[in-house]
Design a protein around this motif. Sequence first.
Motif, PDB file in Angstrom:
ATOM      1  N   ILE A  20       2.997 -19.539 -70.684  1.00  0.00           N
ATOM      2  CA  ILE A  20       3.515 -18.186 -70.913  1.00  0.00           C
ATOM      3  C   ILE A  20       3.564 -17.411 -69.600  1.00  0.00           C
ATOM      4  O   ILE A  20       4.553 -16.723 -69.298  1.00  0.00           O
ATOM      5  CB  ILE A  20       2.677 -17.423 -71.960  1.00  0.00           C
ATOM      6  N   THR A  21       2.519 -17.530 -68.807  1.00  0.00           N
ATOM      7  CA  THR A  21       2.488 -16.849 -67.509  1.00  0.00           C
ATOM      8  C   THR A  21       3.635 -17.334 -66.631  1.00  0.00           C
ATOM      9  O   THR A  21       4.360 -16.536 -66.026  1.00  0.00           O
ATOM     10  CB  THR A  21       1.134 -17.094 -66.816  1.00  0.00           C
ATOM     11  N   TRP A  22       3.821 -18.653 -66.580  1.00  0.00           N
ATOM     12  CA  TRP A  22       4.902 -19.228 -65.780  1.00  0.00           C
ATOM     13  C   TRP A  22       6.260 -18.759 -66.317  1.00  0.00           C
ATOM     14  O   TRP A  22       7.133 -18.340 -65.559  1.00  0.00           O
ATOM     15  CB  TRP A  22       4.812 -20.759 -65.786  1.00  0.00           C
ATOM     16  N   GLY A  23       6.447 -18.849 -67.629  1.00  0.00           N
ATOM     17  CA  GLY A  23       7.721 -18.485 -68.247  1.00  0.00           C
ATOM     18  C   GLY A  23       8.064 -17.022 -68.056  1.00  0.00           C
ATOM     19  O   GLY A  23       9.229 -16.667 -67.840  1.00  0.00           O
ATOM     20  N   THR A  24       7.062 -16.162 -68.145  1.00  0.00           N
ATOM     21  CA  THR A  24       7.282 -14.728 -67.943  1.00  0.00           C
ATOM     22  C   THR A  24       7.781 -14.459 -66.529  1.00  0.00           C
ATOM     23  O   THR A  24       8.692 -13.651 -66.309  1.00  0.00           O
ATOM     24  CB  THR A  24       5.991 -13.937 -68.235  1.00  0.00           C
ATOM     25  N   GLU A  25       7.208 -15.163 -65.567  1.00  0.00           N
ATOM     26  CA  GLU A  25       7.643 -15.030 -64.173  1.00  0.00           C
ATOM     27  C   GLU A  25       9.088 -15.512 -64.010  1.00  0.00           C
ATOM     28  O   GLU A  25       9.899 -14.851 -63.367  1.00  0.00           O
ATOM     29  CB  GLU A  25       6.709 -15.830 -63.254  1.00  0.00           C
ATOM     30  N   LEU A  26       9.416 -16.647 -64.629  1.00  0.00           N
ATOM     31  CA  LEU A  26      10.780 -17.166 -64.555  1.00  0.00           C
ATOM     32  C   LEU A  26      11.766 -16.167 -65.173  1.00  0.00           C
ATOM     33  O   LEU A  26      12.800 -15.857 -64.579  1.00  0.00           O
ATOM     34  CB  LEU A  26      10.893 -18.512 -65.279  1.00  0.00           C
ATOM     35  N   LEU A  27      11.440 -15.655 -66.354  1.00  0.00           N
ATOM     36  CA  LEU A  27      12.346 -14.740 -67.047  1.00  0.00           C
ATOM     37  C   LEU A  27      12.534 -13.421 -66.299  1.00  0.00           C
ATOM     38  O   LEU A  27      13.592 -12.809 -66.396  1.00  0.00           O
ATOM     39  CB  LEU A  27      11.853 -14.479 -68.473  1.00  0.00           C
ATOM     40  N   ALA A  34      20.803 -12.522 -71.776  1.00  0.00           N
ATOM     41  CA  ALA A  34      21.128 -13.637 -72.664  1.00  0.00           C
ATOM     42  C   ALA A  34      20.092 -13.782 -73.781  1.00  0.00           C
ATOM     43  O   ALA A  34      18.896 -13.566 -73.575  1.00  0.00           O
ATOM     44  CB  ALA A  34      21.207 -14.934 -71.854  1.00  0.00           C
ATOM     45  N   ALA A  35      20.569 -14.154 -74.958  1.00  0.00           N
ATOM     46  CA  ALA A  35      19.696 -14.344 -76.122  1.00  0.00           C
ATOM     47  C   ALA A  35      18.629 -15.402 -75.856  1.00  0.00           C
ATOM     48  O   ALA A  35      17.518 -15.325 -76.398  1.00  0.00           O
ATOM     49  CB  ALA A  35      20.532 -14.726 -77.343  1.00  0.00           C
ATOM     50  N   VAL A  36      18.935 -16.362 -74.991  1.00  0.00           N
ATOM     51  CA  VAL A  36      17.986 -17.434 -74.715  1.00  0.00           C
ATOM     52  C   VAL A  36      16.707 -16.909 -74.059  1.00  0.00           C
ATOM     53  O   VAL A  36      15.636 -17.475 -74.238  1.00  0.00           O
ATOM     54  CB  VAL A  36      18.648 -18.560 -73.874  1.00  0.00           C
ATOM     55  N   LYS A  37      16.823 -15.811 -73.330  1.00  0.00           N
ATOM     56  CA  LYS A  37      15.619 -15.222 -72.718  1.00  0.00           C
ATOM     57  C   LYS A  37      14.641 -14.763 -73.801  1.00  0.00           C
ATOM     58  O   LYS A  37      13.449 -15.059 -73.732  1.00  0.00           O
ATOM     59  CB  LYS A  37      15.986 -14.024 -71.831  1.00  0.00           C
ATOM     60  N   ASP A  38      15.155 -14.062 -74.793  1.00  0.00           N
ATOM     61  CA  ASP A  38      14.313 -13.592 -75.895  1.00  0.00           C
ATOM     62  C   ASP A  38      13.763 -14.770 -76.690  1.00  0.00           C
ATOM     63  O   ASP A  38      12.599 -14.770 -77.090  1.00  0.00           O
ATOM     64  CB  ASP A  38      15.127 -12.662 -76.812  1.00  0.00           C
ATOM     65  N   HIS A  39      14.598 -15.773 -76.874  1.00  0.00           N
ATOM     66  CA  HIS A  39      14.152 -16.940 -77.643  1.00  0.00           C
ATOM     67  C   HIS A  39      13.032 -17.676 -76.912  1.00  0.00           C
ATOM     68  O   HIS A  39      12.056 -18.091 -77.527  1.00  0.00           O
ATOM     69  CB  HIS A  39      15.326 -17.881 -77.920  1.00  0.00           C
ATOM     70  N   LEU A  40      13.170 -17.831 -75.608  1.00  0.00           N
ATOM     71  CA  LEU A  40      12.120 -18.482 -74.819  1.00  0.00           C
ATOM     72  C   LEU A  40      10.828 -17.678 -74.882  1.00  0.00           C
ATOM     73  O   LEU A  40       9.740 -18.246 -75.040  1.00  0.00           O
ATOM     74  CB  LEU A  40      12.564 -18.673 -73.365  1.00  0.00           C
ATOM     75  N   ASP A  41      10.942 -16.370 -74.811  1.00  0.00           N
ATOM     76  CA  ASP A  41       9.759 -15.518 -74.898  1.00  0.00           C
ATOM     77  C   ASP A  41       9.066 -15.693 -76.255  1.00  0.00           C
ATOM     78  O   ASP A  41       7.844 -15.863 -76.333  1.00  0.00           O
ATOM     79  CB  ASP A  41      10.154 -14.057 -74.666  1.00  0.00           C
ATOM     80  N   ARG A  42       9.840 -15.676 -77.338  1.00  0.00           N
ATOM     81  CA  ARG A  42       9.257 -15.804 -78.675  1.00  0.00           C
ATOM     82  C   ARG A  42       8.687 -17.206 -78.909  1.00  0.00           C
ATOM     83  O   ARG A  42       7.590 -17.351 -79.441  1.00  0.00           O
ATOM     84  CB  ARG A  42      10.295 -15.472 -79.749  1.00  0.00           C
ATOM     85  N   SER A  44       7.641 -19.393 -76.664  1.00  0.00           N
ATOM     86  CA  SER A  44       6.445 -19.633 -75.841  1.00  0.00           C
ATOM     87  C   SER A  44       5.232 -18.906 -76.420  1.00  0.00           C
ATOM     88  O   SER A  44       4.115 -19.416 -76.388  1.00  0.00           O
ATOM     89  CB  SER A  44       6.687 -19.222 -74.382  1.00  0.00           C
ATOM     90  N   THR A  45       5.465 -17.730 -76.973  1.00  0.00           N
ATOM     91  CA  THR A  45       4.381 -16.977 -77.610  1.00  0.00           C
ATOM     92  C   THR A  45       3.888 -17.686 -78.864  1.00  0.00           C
ATOM     93  O   THR A  45       2.698 -17.664 -79.185  1.00  0.00           O
ATOM     94  CB  THR A  45       4.868 -15.550 -77.953  1.00  0.00           C
ATOM     95  N   SER A  73       7.599 -25.430 -81.280  1.00  0.00           N
ATOM     96  CA  SER A  73       7.875 -24.294 -80.387  1.00  0.00           C
ATOM     97  C   SER A  73       7.924 -24.738 -78.936  1.00  0.00           C
ATOM     98  O   SER A  73       8.742 -24.240 -78.152  1.00  0.00           O
ATOM     99  CB  SER A  73       6.815 -23.203 -80.576  1.00  0.00           C
ATOM    100  N   ALA A  74       7.061 -25.671 -78.556  1.00  0.00           N
ATOM    101  CA  ALA A  74       7.082 -26.196 -77.186  1.00  0.00           C
ATOM    102  C   ALA A  74       8.394 -26.927 -76.920  1.00  0.00           C
ATOM    103  O   ALA A  74       8.983 -26.790 -75.835  1.00  0.00           O
ATOM    104  CB  ALA A  74       5.886 -27.119 -76.954  1.00  0.00           C
ATOM    105  N   LEU A  75       8.871 -27.682 -77.908  1.00  0.00           N
ATOM    106  CA  LEU A  75      10.148 -28.373 -77.746  1.00  0.00           C
ATOM    107  C   LEU A  75      11.301 -27.371 -77.668  1.00  0.00           C
ATOM    108  O   LEU A  75      12.249 -27.566 -76.896  1.00  0.00           O
ATOM    109  CB  LEU A  75      10.366 -29.366 -78.895  1.00  0.00           C
ATOM    110  N   GLU A  76      11.224 -26.284 -78.433  1.00  0.00           N
ATOM    111  CA  GLU A  76      12.222 -25.213 -78.337  1.00  0.00           C
ATOM    112  C   GLU A  76      12.238 -24.623 -76.928  1.00  0.00           C
ATOM    113  O   GLU A  76      13.302 -24.336 -76.380  1.00  0.00           O
ATOM    114  CB  GLU A  76      11.916 -24.089 -79.321  1.00  0.00           C
ATOM    115  N   CYS A  77      11.054 -24.429 -76.372  1.00  0.00           N
ATOM    116  CA  CYS A  77      10.962 -23.888 -75.010  1.00  0.00           C
ATOM    117  C   CYS A  77      11.671 -24.801 -74.019  1.00  0.00           C
ATOM    118  O   CYS A  77      12.382 -24.323 -73.122  1.00  0.00           O
ATOM    119  CB  CYS A  77       9.501 -23.704 -74.596  1.00  0.00           C
TER     120      CYS A  77
END
Length: 132
Positions: A20-27, A34-42, A44-45, A73-77
Motif C-alpha cells: 500500500i505504501t509503495w502503491g500510494t507513492e506510485l499513484l 483514470a478509474a484504474v487509480k481508484d481501483h488500485l487504491d481500493r 490494495s486496501t 485483490s492482490a491479483l486485481e492490483c
Amino acid sequence: MNPRFDHEKLNVYQASIKFITWGTELLSKVDSKAAVKDHLDRASTSIPLNIAEGNGKFAVRDRCRFLDFARGSALECAACLDVLVAKRLTDATAIVPGKQQLLEIVSMLMGLISSVSSRTGEQPGTYPGEQE
C-alpha cells in the motif's frame, strides 16, 4: 510495548501494508484521473483488510474464504499495474517492484490458505483418566 493483534504478526499482512505504501507513492506520480487509480487504491486496501478479517475467523472455511478474497485483490492490483502501463500513465519499469511484492503476497497467501485448509481440527488424543 504496543499491543498487537494476531493479524499484525503475519508476514503477509506486513507485506500488504508495504505494498500500500509503495502503491500510494506510485499513484501520487500519476497525473490522470483514470478509474484504474481508484481501483488500485481500493484493491490494495482490500488485501490487508481481508487478511485481518480472515485471521479473526475461527471456522477454517471462513478463514480461507477471506484469505482467498485477499489473494483476488492482490491479483486485481497486478492487473491494475498492467492497465496503468497500457494506458501510458506509467512505464513498465516503474511497476516492477510492485509486481514483485504482489507475487510474494500471492505466494504467501497461497501457502497460508494451504496451511489453514490442511488443519481439519485437533487429532483425538488420550487425556489423563481416559482409557485408550
